[in-house]
Design an enzyme around this catalytic site. Structure first.
Site, PDB file in Angstrom:
ATOM      1  CB  THR A  38      -0.908  -0.108   1.124  1.00  0.00           C
ATOM      2  OG1 THR A  38      -1.720   1.258   1.261  1.00  0.00           O
ATOM      3  CG2 THR A  38      -0.159  -0.209   2.626  1.00  0.00           C
ATOM      4  CG  ASP A  39      -1.121   4.680  -1.377  1.00  0.00           C
ATOM      5  OD1 ASP A  39      -1.637   4.039  -0.233  1.00  0.00           O
ATOM      6  OD2 ASP A  39      -1.780   5.702  -1.924  1.00  0.00           O
ATOM      7  CD  GLU A  40      -3.672   3.822   3.973  1.00  0.00           C
ATOM      8  OE1 GLU A  40      -3.519   4.025   5.367  1.00  0.00           O
ATOM      9  OE2 GLU A  40      -4.598   4.254   3.478  1.00  0.00           O
ATOM     10  CE1 TYR A  63      -3.720  -2.310   5.851  1.00  0.00           C
ATOM     11  CE2 TYR A  63      -3.525  -0.038   5.144  1.00  0.00           C
ATOM     12  CZ  TYR A  63      -3.578  -1.306   4.908  1.00  0.00           C
ATOM     13  OH  TYR A  63      -3.458  -1.568   3.361  1.00  0.00           O
ATOM     14  CE  LYS A  71      -0.243  -4.224   3.061  1.00  0.00           C
ATOM     15  NZ  LYS A  71      -0.685  -5.610   2.708  1.00  0.00           N
TER      16      LYS A  71
END
Ligand code: NAD
Ligand code: DAU
Length: 335
Positions: free
Chosen positions: A125-127, A149, A153
């Site tokens: 994910t870009d997060e 979260y 990741k």
């Protein structure tokens, strides 16, 4: 590549990916391995159930013996890992399952990849880059996750890099922006807003709604994963997004416009803790492989809204039971 283990394949993106791959590659067999948490749903895969090249195994990616059994019994040569706890708001309420699945579960899969010599692709994910105030994130940028979260990741991504360097596991990672499309669990902003609007229930918009996200259509993301799986350089990371950023309030307004509902349904509520106001991906590395998204944000959103309007059978029953309890906890005190 012939026999793929698609972990987390009963969720939103994984089920779209499974359908896409079975359609595109007539020689591939595909095993969906999924724990079926609240977010996993075999109805997402109803139309591929009878395909002789498809099988389903219920299992947890944290269970090494279950993973190894699936790999052996189905002669797996490739793992594509979608399995994760994925909702930022739930990770703020309780991060336990996030650390288990997104970090430890990734480790278990990497151990299996090492032991059986499997190709391994991680759907990231870009997060992990954190709030991007200016410019756009490139794949080599530091990881600065700000939610439990995103941190879990990022932990998975770091393990993957370590297994590539130390054990020569054949890995790739894609880091995707927000997906929209069919079969997304209605706790995420877009399907939540669409289904609430259909029922004339307020759309709970966090804070000023000026946060920016790159909302990409799920099939574009699936194509990118397919491309990196086949043509990506081993050991590398690829960002996946359209490069177009939209304010949440504009997304909400467009949802209402598409459904012919009044903007008065938008209800500003207390913001998410530690809310990342902006993500922005530099996707030039993926574009250099020949990838272009086929859907604009407007076209992807219109297709998504249409799907939810036509598939009430799918989402209406999900918004009951545990969901109601979650919704109450999540939104009651935000007003
Ligand atoms: P989702 O929440 O819809 O589905 C997750 C799936 O994983 C479910 O089927 C669930 O049952 C399964 N799962 C959870 N824990 C498991 C475990 N321990 N063992 C086996 N299966 C387990 O998620 P999604 O939105 O489809 O996201 C898929 C992947 O893509 C995730 O890794 C997520 O981090 C990543 N991602 C999502 C987005 C997005 O916008 N949705 C964007 C970028 C990356
Ligand atoms: O960026 C990729 C990520 O996108 C994925 O890694 C995650 O798995 C996925 O859930 C998604 O995370 P977000 O937090 O961006 O998605 P969500 O749909 O929860 O929220 C989108 C935006 O809308 C975000 O800025 C928060 C806001 N929002 C969300 C909800 C649920 C609201 O304003 N109101 C809401 O009720």
């Amino acid at each position: 590549m012939k026999n793929l283990l698609v972990t987390g394949g009963a969720g939103f993106i994984g089920s779209n990916f499974a359908r896409y791959m079975l359609g595109k590659y007539p020689a591939y067999c595909l095993v969906v391995y999924d724990k079926l948490t609240y977010a996993g749903n075999l109805e997402n895969l109803r139309d591929v159930e009878t395909n002789s090249r498809y099988a389903f195994v219920r299992g947890d990616i944290c269970d090494a013996s279950g993973v190894e059994r699936a790999v052996r019994e189905h002669a797996i040569d490739t793992i594509v890992n979608f399995a994760a706890e994925t909702h930022v708001d739930r990770s703020i309420m309780d991060a336990d399952a996030f650390i288990q699945t997104d970090v430890y579960g990734t480790y278990v899969l990497l151990e299996a990849a090492k032991k059986f010599g499997l190709r391994y692709h991680q759907v990231g994910t870009d997060e992990v880059y954190g709030w991007v105030e200016q410019g756009s994130s490139r794949e080599g940028d530091p990881l600065e996750p700000r939610s439990p979260y995103a941190a879990s990741k990022a932990g998975g991504d770091l393990l993957i890099h370590a297994y590539f360097i130390t054990h020569d596991v054949q890995t790739t990672i894609t880091r995707g922006a927000n997906n929209i499309g069919p079969y997304q669990f209605p706790e995420k902003a877009v399907p939540l807003f669409v289904t609430n609007a259909i029922d004339n229930i307020p759309l709970p918009l966090y804070g000023d709604g000026k946060q920016q996200r790159d909302y990409q259509f799920v099939l574009d993301h699936c194509e990118a994963i397919d491309l990196v799986l086949h043509r990506g350089k081993i050991g590398e990371v690829y960002n996946v997004g359209t490069g177009v950023e939209t304010h949440n309030i504009d997304m909400a307004r467009l949802v209402l416009k598409l459904l012919n509902k009044p903007e008065s349904l938008i209800q500003h509520v207390v913001d998410r803790k530690g809310h990342d106001r902006r993500y922005s991906l530099d996707v030039s590395k993926l574009r250099a492989l020949g990838w272009e998204p086929a859907h604009t944000f407007e076209a992807g959103l219109a297709q998504t809204v249409k799907w939810y309007v036509e598939n009430e059978w799918w989402w209406r029953k999900l918004k009951s039971g545990e969901y109601r309890e979650y919704y109450r906890k999540q939104y009651e005190e935000r007003k």
